[in-house]
Design an enzyme around this catalytic site. Structure first.
Site, PDB file in Angstrom:
ATOM      1  N   GLY A  36       7.925 -15.555   4.551  1.00 14.14           N
ATOM      2  CA  GLY A  36       8.666 -15.763   3.314  1.00 14.14           C
ATOM      3  C   GLY A  36       8.633 -17.218   2.893  1.00 14.14           C
ATOM      4  O   GLY A  36       8.243 -18.093   3.673  1.00 14.14           O
TER       5      GLY A  36
ATOM      6  N   CYS B 181       5.666 -15.671  11.095  1.00 11.22           N
ATOM      7  CA  CYS B 181       5.857 -16.903  10.314  1.00 11.22           C
ATOM      8  C   CYS B 181       7.348 -17.188  10.131  1.00 11.22           C
ATOM      9  O   CYS B 181       8.025 -17.558  11.085  1.00 11.22           O
ATOM     10  CB  CYS B 181       5.116 -16.795   8.983  1.00 11.22           C
ATOM     11  SG  CYS B 181       4.858 -18.396   8.180  1.00 11.22           S
ATOM     12  N   TYR B 182       7.899 -17.006   8.938  1.00 14.43           N
ATOM     13  CA  TYR B 182       9.334 -17.206   8.719  1.00 14.43           C
ATOM     14  C   TYR B 182      10.148 -16.326   9.667  1.00 14.43           C
ATOM     15  O   TYR B 182      11.186 -16.743  10.178  1.00 14.43           O
ATOM     16  CB  TYR B 182       9.684 -16.886   7.266  1.00 14.43           C
ATOM     17  CG  TYR B 182      11.157 -17.031   6.925  1.00 14.43           C
ATOM     18  CD1 TYR B 182      11.669 -18.246   6.487  1.00 14.43           C
ATOM     19  CD2 TYR B 182      12.024 -15.950   7.045  1.00 14.43           C
ATOM     20  CE1 TYR B 182      13.026 -18.376   6.180  1.00 14.43           C
ATOM     21  CE2 TYR B 182      13.369 -16.070   6.755  1.00 14.43           C
ATOM     22  CZ  TYR B 182      13.865 -17.287   6.312  1.00 14.43           C
ATOM     23  OH  TYR B 182      15.202 -17.408   6.017  1.00 14.43           O
TER      24      TYR B 182
ATOM     25  N   HIS C 264      -0.328 -15.187  10.535  1.00 15.31           N
ATOM     26  CA  HIS C 264      -0.220 -13.892   9.859  1.00 15.31           C
ATOM     27  C   HIS C 264      -1.280 -12.920  10.385  1.00 15.31           C
ATOM     28  O   HIS C 264      -2.443 -12.963   9.946  1.00 15.31           O
ATOM     29  CB  HIS C 264      -0.384 -14.060   8.355  1.00 15.31           C
ATOM     30  CG  HIS C 264       0.769 -14.746   7.699  1.00 15.31           C
ATOM     31  ND1 HIS C 264       1.850 -14.062   7.187  1.00 15.31           N
ATOM     32  CD2 HIS C 264       1.018 -16.065   7.497  1.00 15.31           C
ATOM     33  CE1 HIS C 264       2.712 -14.926   6.688  1.00 15.31           C
ATOM     34  NE2 HIS C 264       2.245 -16.151   6.874  1.00 15.31           N
TER      35      HIS C 264
ATOM     36  N   GLU D 193      -1.504  -9.839   9.741  1.00 13.04           N
ATOM     37  CA  GLU D 193      -1.742  -8.753   8.790  1.00 13.04           C
ATOM     38  C   GLU D 193      -2.874  -9.034   7.815  1.00 13.04           C
ATOM     39  O   GLU D 193      -3.397  -8.109   7.186  1.00 13.04           O
ATOM     40  CB  GLU D 193      -0.456  -8.441   8.008  1.00 13.04           C
ATOM     41  CG  GLU D 193      -0.012  -9.513   7.019  1.00 13.04           C
ATOM     42  CD  GLU D 193       0.871 -10.598   7.612  1.00 13.04           C
ATOM     43  OE1 GLU D 193       1.618 -11.239   6.862  1.00 13.04           O
ATOM     44  OE2 GLU D 193       0.800 -10.813   8.843  1.00 13.04           O
TER      45      GLU D 193
ATOM     46  N   SER E 159      -2.002  10.959 -16.224  1.00 11.36           N
ATOM     47  CA  SER E 159      -2.963  10.089 -16.906  1.00 11.36           C
ATOM     48  C   SER E 159      -4.402  10.510 -16.646  1.00 11.36           C
ATOM     49  O   SER E 159      -5.305  10.139 -17.383  1.00 11.36           O
ATOM     50  CB  SER E 159      -2.780   8.640 -16.436  1.00 11.36           C
ATOM     51  OG  SER E 159      -3.188   8.507 -15.078  1.00 11.36           O
ATOM     52  N   GLY E 160      -4.623  11.250 -15.562  1.00 13.26           N
ATOM     53  CA  GLY E 160      -5.979  11.623 -15.180  1.00 13.26           C
ATOM     54  C   GLY E 160      -6.498  10.794 -14.028  1.00 13.26           C
ATOM     55  O   GLY E 160      -7.555  11.082 -13.461  1.00 13.26           O
ATOM     56  N   GLY E 161      -5.742   9.738 -13.649  1.00 10.87           N
ATOM     57  CA  GLY E 161      -6.094   8.952 -12.471  1.00 10.87           C
ATOM     58  C   GLY E 161      -5.705   9.698 -11.212  1.00 10.87           C
ATOM     59  O   GLY E 161      -4.972  10.685 -11.258  1.00 10.87           O
ATOM     60  N   VAL E 162      -6.170   9.223 -10.062  1.00 11.20           N
ATOM     61  CA  VAL E 162      -5.944   9.948  -8.811  1.00 11.20           C
ATOM     62  C   VAL E 162      -4.463  10.047  -8.463  1.00 11.20           C
ATOM     63  O   VAL E 162      -4.005  11.072  -7.937  1.00 11.20           O
ATOM     64  CB  VAL E 162      -6.739   9.305  -7.643  1.00 11.20           C
ATOM     65  CG1 VAL E 162      -6.266   7.891  -7.355  1.00 11.20           C
ATOM     66  CG2 VAL E 162      -6.645  10.168  -6.391  1.00 11.20           C
ATOM     67  N   ASP E 163      -3.659   9.023  -8.782  1.00 10.35           N
ATOM     68  CA  ASP E 163      -2.247   9.020  -8.386  1.00 10.35           C
ATOM     69  C   ASP E 163      -1.453  10.092  -9.128  1.00 10.35           C
ATOM     70  O   ASP E 163      -0.800  10.937  -8.516  1.00 10.35           O
ATOM     71  CB  ASP E 163      -1.627   7.634  -8.638  1.00 10.35           C
ATOM     72  CG  ASP E 163      -2.495   6.515  -8.108  1.00 10.35           C
ATOM     73  OD1 ASP E 163      -3.012   6.667  -6.981  1.00 10.35           O
ATOM     74  OD2 ASP E 163      -2.685   5.514  -8.811  1.00 10.35           O
ATOM     75  N   SER E 164      -1.506  10.049 -10.447  1.00 13.64           N
ATOM     76  CA  SER E 164      -0.744  11.025 -11.227  1.00 13.64           C
ATOM     77  C   SER E 164      -1.337  12.427 -11.098  1.00 13.64           C
ATOM     78  O   SER E 164      -0.609  13.421 -11.135  1.00 13.64           O
ATOM     79  CB  SER E 164      -0.681  10.601 -12.705  1.00 13.64           C
ATOM     80  OG  SER E 164      -1.954  10.626 -13.303  1.00 13.64           O
TER      81      SER E 164
ATOM     82  N   LYS F  85      -3.194   2.981  -2.514  1.00 12.70           N
ATOM     83  CA  LYS F  85      -4.168   3.826  -3.197  1.00 12.70           C
ATOM     84  C   LYS F  85      -4.983   4.665  -2.214  1.00 12.70           C
ATOM     85  O   LYS F  85      -5.204   5.860  -2.438  1.00 12.70           O
ATOM     86  CB  LYS F  85      -5.097   2.951  -4.047  1.00 12.70           C
ATOM     87  CG  LYS F  85      -6.208   3.689  -4.771  1.00 12.70           C
ATOM     88  CD  LYS F  85      -5.711   4.461  -5.965  1.00 12.70           C
ATOM     89  CE  LYS F  85      -5.360   3.538  -7.113  1.00 12.70           C
ATOM     90  NZ  LYS F  85      -5.021   4.287  -8.342  1.00 12.70           N
TER      91      LYS F  85
END
Length: 505
Positions: A51, A77-78, A164, A166, A218-223, A361
């Protein structure tokens, strides 16, 4: 599971991602979370994020029982500095800042560094350092400028890393996190697409119950993935609403309708005139996003009223949340407003259902395969909610939209022909707000500039520009200049994220 406490690091979502890649479920919590809350959730391990704060300027509000109880703890870290200060050590501003790739010397006898090289590269991003170790703690790693670059308590239950693990720049970071999960905390790798799908379905059932819900498709993979899940869980009580906002890509309306007309309860609404009227003359990207977000909501509220729905389901992902605002009202900086997060009006007459809100994603893509979405949707590149509105720099009109649609289609076609579509994260065209001098047919031209943006990424939070062969870029440029009326110059964006974002606006 693992609880990740967010102290405002832009890397917090990467911690969650790495833990899930190792097949352990994780959730992110604010610094104010209580020991009892984590205990009741079934948390076994706790990671304290980095942070922007400074320990010597005061410790944030934090339940100290968390590091005094029976959790396995990893401070990054923090987070490490916080552990040291609370436990009686001393943190001071460092004489020399460590930033970037640094050689780290771990104590390879310790189980958290099992299988790690004696000298390894880690990513540092700190000024403050632990000057004095708390009682009962020992050093298990150092760098040239940081004698306490890794610490632990003698019971091997609390660990701290000044670097870090990650981020991808820490060469053996994932292996270190793996050791913490399985060697130190003795957790089990049970997180998989089936687990993700079950959690999403349960959240929808618990929230929606027997009420009606509309899905912003929307036609995207998520929706699209969310639409199929809602159709399965809620049946006739779910309505997928596909709205044409006037800033969609060429052929997108026909493609989405054809894909979903037999899969879900679908309603198509052409609201392009409404959106474009409100966007007329607007050049500021944040205003564009908020106008589109607010207009979407008005359309959905109207359709929800007709359908009798109390809920609005969106395919919001964690990177959208992080870039729009801190997920928990903490110190994480806002990068830009996403129409389905920061662009929502303060007063919303529908309750939100966002079961992917803390997924990435690639995780949603795995769920999408599981629920039977076709590969053309599963592998589809991300497309911003505000559509082409944020790929046209400056104000929007039909002429500029048509120019961009044609150029964008050429980019997609040529990337697919060269077999790069599935190898990159995004590939698209941007219409710049400038004109340049050119010569075509022995005559002077003064026309528009198209920028081509192609990037590689794993989660959208960081990205590198793609080293596409010059022959492919040349083909894209030649086709755009020759086939798109009003364009006489094409440029290629070679900026990574950070410092840039993937989208130009």
């Amino acid at each position: 599971m693992v609880g990740i406490i967010d102290f405002g690091s832009q890397y917090t979502q990467l911690i969650a991602r790495r833990i899930r890649e190792l097949r352990v479920y994780s959730e992110i919590y604010p610094p104010s979370v209580k020991y009892e809350d984590l205990k009741n959730k079934g948390v076994k391990g706790v990671i304290l994020s980095g942070g922007p704060g400074h320990i010597h300027k005061g410790i944030v509000s934090f339940d100290k029982k968390i590091i005094e109880g029976d959790f396995y703890i990893l401070g990054i870290c923090y987070g490490m500095q916080l552990i040291a200060e609370i436990k009686g050590g001393k943190v001071e501003p460092g004489i020399k800042r460590e930033y970037g790739k640094i050689i780290f010397y771990p104590d390879i006898k310790d189980k958290i560094f099992r299988g790690i090289k004696k000298e390894t590269v880690v990513w540092m991003s700190h000024w403050d350092i632990v000057k004095k170790l708390p009682s009962g703690f020992i050093s298990i790693g150092k760098t040239e400028n940081c004698p306490f670059a890794a610490i632990k308590d003698k019971k091997s239950k609390i660990y701290g890393l000044q670097f870090h693990p990650e981020v991808v720049h820490t060469q053996e970071g994932k292996k270190i996190l793996k050791n913490f999960l399985f060697e130190v905390a003795k957790l089990s790798p049970t997180w998989n697409p089936g687990s993700m799908l079950k959690i999403a379905e349960n959240e929808i059932r618990e929230k929606v119950k027997n009420e009606k819900v509309i899905c912003a498709l929307s036609g995207g993979v998520d929706s699209s993935c969310l639409s199929l899940i809602l159709n399965k869980v809620c049946g006739k009580n779910a309505l997928s609403v596909f709205v044409n906002n006037g800033v969609l890509r060429k052929g997108e309306v026909e493609e989405v309708i054809e894909t979903f007309k037999d899969r879900v309860n679908l309603k198509y609404i052409d609201a392009s005139e409404v959106f474009l009227k409100k966007l007329k003359g607007v050049a500021d990207p944040e205003k564009k996003r908020k106008i589109i977000g607010n207009t979407f909501i008005k359309v959905f509220e109207k359709e929800a009223k007709k359908f009798g729905a109390k809920f609005l389901a969106q395919g919001t992902l964690y990177p959208d949340v992080i870039e729009s605002t801190s997920a928990f009202g903490g110190p994480t900086a806002r990068i830009k407003t996403h129409h389905n997060v920061g662009g929502l009006p303060e007063k919303l007459n529908l309750s939100l259902v966002e079961p992917f809100r803390f997924l990435f994603k690639d995780e949603v893509r795995k769920i999408a395969k599981l629920v039977g979405l076709p590969p053309s949707i599963v592998k589809r590149h991300p497309f911003p909610g505000p559509g082409l509105a944020v790929r046209i720099l400056g104000s929007i009109n039909e002429e500029r939209l048509n120019i961009l649609r044609e150029a964008d289609l050429i980019v997609e076609e040529e990337i697919k022909k060269a077999n790069f579509y599935d190898k990159v994260w995004q590939a698209f065209a941007v219409l710049l707000p400038i004109k340049t001098v050119g010569v075509m047919g022995d005559k002077r031209t003064y026309e528009n500039v198209i920028a081509v943006r192609i990037v590689k990424s794993k989660d959208g939070m960081t990205a590198d520009w793609a080293k596409i062969p010059c022959s492919v870029l040349e083909k894209i440029s030649n086709r755009i200049v020759n086939e798109v009326k009003g364009v006489n110059r094409v440029v290629y964006d070679i900026t990574s994220k950070p410092p840039a974002t993937i989208e130009w606006e």
